[in-house]
Design a protein around this motif. Structure first.
Motif, PDB file in Angstrom:
ATOM      1  N   SER A 134      18.389 -17.784  11.336  1.00  0.00           N
ATOM      2  CA  SER A 134      19.626 -17.042  11.097  1.00  0.00           C
ATOM      3  C   SER A 134      20.584 -17.855  10.249  1.00  0.00           C
ATOM      4  O   SER A 134      21.192 -17.348   9.312  1.00  0.00           O
ATOM      5  CB  SER A 134      20.307 -16.693  12.422  1.00  0.00           C
ATOM      6  OG  SER A 134      19.453 -15.972  13.237  1.00  0.00           O
ATOM      7  N   GLY A 135      20.728 -19.124  10.611  1.00  0.00           N
ATOM      8  CA  GLY A 135      21.622 -19.998   9.855  1.00  0.00           C
ATOM      9  C   GLY A 135      21.191 -20.146   8.411  1.00  0.00           C
ATOM     10  O   GLY A 135      22.015 -20.118   7.502  1.00  0.00           O
ATOM     11  N   ILE A 136      19.901 -20.287   8.198  1.00  0.00           N
ATOM     12  CA  ILE A 136      19.376 -20.427   6.833  1.00  0.00           C
ATOM     13  C   ILE A 136      19.646 -19.154   6.031  1.00  0.00           C
ATOM     14  O   ILE A 136      20.046 -19.216   4.863  1.00  0.00           O
ATOM     15  CB  ILE A 136      17.872 -20.768   6.863  1.00  0.00           C
ATOM     16  CG1 ILE A 136      17.677 -22.184   7.412  1.00  0.00           C
ATOM     17  CG2 ILE A 136      17.248 -20.626   5.485  1.00  0.00           C
ATOM     18  CD1 ILE A 136      16.247 -22.538   7.720  1.00  0.00           C
ATOM     19  N   LEU A 137      19.435 -17.995   6.645  1.00  0.00           N
ATOM     20  CA  LEU A 137      19.685 -16.723   5.948  1.00  0.00           C
ATOM     21  C   LEU A 137      21.163 -16.575   5.579  1.00  0.00           C
ATOM     22  O   LEU A 137      21.495 -16.157   4.462  1.00  0.00           O
ATOM     23  CB  LEU A 137      19.243 -15.543   6.813  1.00  0.00           C
ATOM     24  CG  LEU A 137      17.749 -15.332   6.974  1.00  0.00           C
ATOM     25  CD1 LEU A 137      17.488 -14.242   8.006  1.00  0.00           C
ATOM     26  CD2 LEU A 137      17.114 -14.979   5.655  1.00  0.00           C
ATOM     27  N   ILE A 138      22.043 -16.914   6.508  1.00  0.00           N
ATOM     28  CA  ILE A 138      23.477 -16.772   6.254  1.00  0.00           C
ATOM     29  C   ILE A 138      23.929 -17.744   5.174  1.00  0.00           C
ATOM     30  O   ILE A 138      24.672 -17.377   4.260  1.00  0.00           O
ATOM     31  CB  ILE A 138      24.269 -16.953   7.561  1.00  0.00           C
ATOM     32  CG1 ILE A 138      23.958 -15.795   8.513  1.00  0.00           C
ATOM     33  CG2 ILE A 138      25.763 -17.026   7.287  1.00  0.00           C
ATOM     34  CD1 ILE A 138      24.444 -16.015   9.925  1.00  0.00           C
ATOM     35  N   VAL A 139      23.464 -18.992   5.245  1.00  0.00           N
ATOM     36  CA  VAL A 139      23.830 -19.988   4.230  1.00  0.00           C
ATOM     37  C   VAL A 139      23.287 -19.582   2.868  1.00  0.00           C
ATOM     38  O   VAL A 139      23.975 -19.712   1.851  1.00  0.00           O
ATOM     39  CB  VAL A 139      23.338 -21.389   4.644  1.00  0.00           C
ATOM     40  CG1 VAL A 139      23.449 -22.375   3.509  1.00  0.00           C
ATOM     41  CG2 VAL A 139      24.119 -21.880   5.854  1.00  0.00           C
ATOM     42  N   ALA A 140      22.061 -19.069   2.827  1.00  0.00           N
ATOM     43  CA  ALA A 140      21.483 -18.624   1.555  1.00  0.00           C
ATOM     44  C   ALA A 140      22.284 -17.467   0.964  1.00  0.00           C
ATOM     45  O   ALA A 140      22.507 -17.411  -0.251  1.00  0.00           O
ATOM     46  CB  ALA A 140      20.032 -18.216   1.754  1.00  0.00           C
ATOM     47  N   ALA A 141      22.746 -16.561   1.821  1.00  0.00           N
ATOM     48  CA  ALA A 141      23.533 -15.424   1.339  1.00  0.00           C
ATOM     49  C   ALA A 141      24.878 -15.891   0.790  1.00  0.00           C
ATOM     50  O   ALA A 141      25.315 -15.425  -0.274  1.00  0.00           O
ATOM     51  CB  ALA A 141      23.748 -14.431   2.464  1.00  0.00           C
ATOM     52  N   ILE A 142      25.527 -16.803   1.495  1.00  0.00           N
ATOM     53  CA  ILE A 142      26.815 -17.314   1.012  1.00  0.00           C
ATOM     54  C   ILE A 142      26.631 -18.065  -0.293  1.00  0.00           C
ATOM     55  O   ILE A 142      27.408 -17.892  -1.241  1.00  0.00           O
ATOM     56  CB  ILE A 142      27.470 -18.196   2.094  1.00  0.00           C
ATOM     57  CG1 ILE A 142      27.883 -17.335   3.280  1.00  0.00           C
ATOM     58  CG2 ILE A 142      28.672 -18.945   1.538  1.00  0.00           C
ATOM     59  CD1 ILE A 142      28.313 -18.119   4.502  1.00  0.00           C
ATOM     60  N   PHE A 143      25.593 -18.887  -0.372  1.00  0.00           N
ATOM     61  CA  PHE A 143      25.306 -19.618  -1.599  1.00  0.00           C
ATOM     62  C   PHE A 143      25.035 -18.655  -2.761  1.00  0.00           C
ATOM     63  O   PHE A 143      25.512 -18.852  -3.881  1.00  0.00           O
ATOM     64  CB  PHE A 143      24.113 -20.562  -1.393  1.00  0.00           C
ATOM     65  CG  PHE A 143      23.764 -21.372  -2.587  1.00  0.00           C
ATOM     66  CD1 PHE A 143      24.582 -22.403  -3.010  1.00  0.00           C
ATOM     67  CD2 PHE A 143      22.609 -21.106  -3.303  1.00  0.00           C
ATOM     68  CE1 PHE A 143      24.264 -23.155  -4.112  1.00  0.00           C
ATOM     69  CE2 PHE A 143      22.269 -21.862  -4.400  1.00  0.00           C
ATOM     70  CZ  PHE A 143      23.093 -22.901  -4.811  1.00  0.00           C
ATOM     71  N   GLY A 144      24.301 -17.594  -2.481  1.00  0.00           N
ATOM     72  CA  GLY A 144      24.016 -16.596  -3.508  1.00  0.00           C
ATOM     73  C   GLY A 144      25.278 -15.900  -3.992  1.00  0.00           C
ATOM     74  O   GLY A 144      25.456 -15.679  -5.193  1.00  0.00           O
ATOM     75  N   LEU A 145      26.162 -15.572  -3.062  1.00  0.00           N
ATOM     76  CA  LEU A 145      27.422 -14.924  -3.461  1.00  0.00           C
ATOM     77  C   LEU A 145      28.273 -15.858  -4.310  1.00  0.00           C
ATOM     78  O   LEU A 145      28.906 -15.424  -5.271  1.00  0.00           O
ATOM     79  CB  LEU A 145      28.195 -14.475  -2.221  1.00  0.00           C
ATOM     80  CG  LEU A 145      27.709 -13.198  -1.565  1.00  0.00           C
ATOM     81  CD1 LEU A 145      28.435 -12.972  -0.253  1.00  0.00           C
ATOM     82  CD2 LEU A 145      27.876 -12.011  -2.485  1.00  0.00           C
ATOM     83  N   VAL A 146      28.292 -17.138  -3.935  1.00  0.00           N
ATOM     84  CA  VAL A 146      29.048 -18.109  -4.732  1.00  0.00           C
ATOM     85  C   VAL A 146      28.461 -18.217  -6.135  1.00  0.00           C
ATOM     86  O   VAL A 146      29.193 -18.246  -7.128  1.00  0.00           O
ATOM     87  CB  VAL A 146      29.073 -19.486  -4.025  1.00  0.00           C
ATOM     88  CG1 VAL A 146      29.604 -20.563  -4.941  1.00  0.00           C
ATOM     89  CG2 VAL A 146      29.909 -19.409  -2.765  1.00  0.00           C
ATOM     90  N   LEU A 147      27.137 -18.249  -6.214  1.00  0.00           N
ATOM     91  CA  LEU A 147      26.482 -18.346  -7.518  1.00  0.00           C
ATOM     92  C   LEU A 147      26.737 -17.103  -8.380  1.00  0.00           C
ATOM     93  O   LEU A 147      27.008 -17.221  -9.579  1.00  0.00           O
ATOM     94  CB  LEU A 147      24.971 -18.514  -7.342  1.00  0.00           C
ATOM     95  CG  LEU A 147      24.474 -19.944  -7.362  1.00  0.00           C
ATOM     96  CD1 LEU A 147      23.053 -20.010  -6.868  1.00  0.00           C
ATOM     97  CD2 LEU A 147      24.580 -20.504  -8.735  1.00  0.00           C
ATOM     98  N   VAL A 148      26.636 -15.945  -7.772  1.00  0.00           N
ATOM     99  CA  VAL A 148      26.802 -14.699  -8.518  1.00  0.00           C
ATOM    100  C   VAL A 148      28.240 -14.568  -9.016  1.00  0.00           C
ATOM    101  O   VAL A 148      28.474 -14.116 -10.145  1.00  0.00           O
ATOM    102  CB  VAL A 148      26.414 -13.490  -7.634  1.00  0.00           C
ATOM    103  CG1 VAL A 148      26.883 -12.194  -8.243  1.00  0.00           C
ATOM    104  CG2 VAL A 148      24.923 -13.466  -7.424  1.00  0.00           C
ATOM    105  N   ASN A 149      29.196 -14.955  -8.192  1.00  0.00           N
ATOM    106  CA  ASN A 149      30.608 -14.762  -8.556  1.00  0.00           C
ATOM    107  C   ASN A 149      31.218 -15.956  -9.260  1.00  0.00           C
ATOM    108  O   ASN A 149      32.426 -15.966  -9.499  1.00  0.00           O
ATOM    109  CB  ASN A 149      31.412 -14.423  -7.291  1.00  0.00           C
ATOM    110  CG  ASN A 149      31.018 -13.075  -6.753  1.00  0.00           C
ATOM    111  OD1 ASN A 149      30.900 -12.114  -7.493  1.00  0.00           O
ATOM    112  ND2 ASN A 149      30.781 -13.000  -5.455  1.00  0.00           N
ATOM    113  N   ALA A 150      30.415 -16.949  -9.594  1.00  0.00           N
ATOM    114  CA  ALA A 150      30.943 -18.135 -10.281  1.00  0.00           C
ATOM    115  C   ALA A 150      31.243 -17.842 -11.733  1.00  0.00           C
ATOM    116  O   ALA A 150      30.777 -16.972 -12.364  1.00  0.00           O
ATOM    117  CB  ALA A 150      29.960 -19.282 -10.177  1.00  0.00           C
TER     118      ALA A 150
END
Length: 54
Positions: A38-54
């Motif tokens: 669960s933690g890995i999925l949530i961290v991956a999603a947050i990282f992806g959002l940061v990357l997409v919105n950078a």
């Protein structure tokens, strides 16, 4: 086209975060473990959002 692509990636990341939270809640309620997933999925999603919105 860039706006649609960014929206699609954002929706994928939000869906991934939802799956992570869903997995965390049910692994906690029913005690079947694997909360690290669960933690890995949530961290991956947050990282992806940061990357997409950078």
């Amino acid at each position: 086209m860039e706006g649609k692509k960014k929206l699609a990636y954002s929706l994928i990341c939000i869906g991934l975060a939802f799956v992570g939270v869903f997995h965390f809640v049910f692994s906690t309620l029913f005690g079947y473990g694997f909360r690290q997933v669960s933690g890995i999925l949530i961290v991956a999603a947050i990282f992806g959002l940061v990357l997409v919105n950078a």
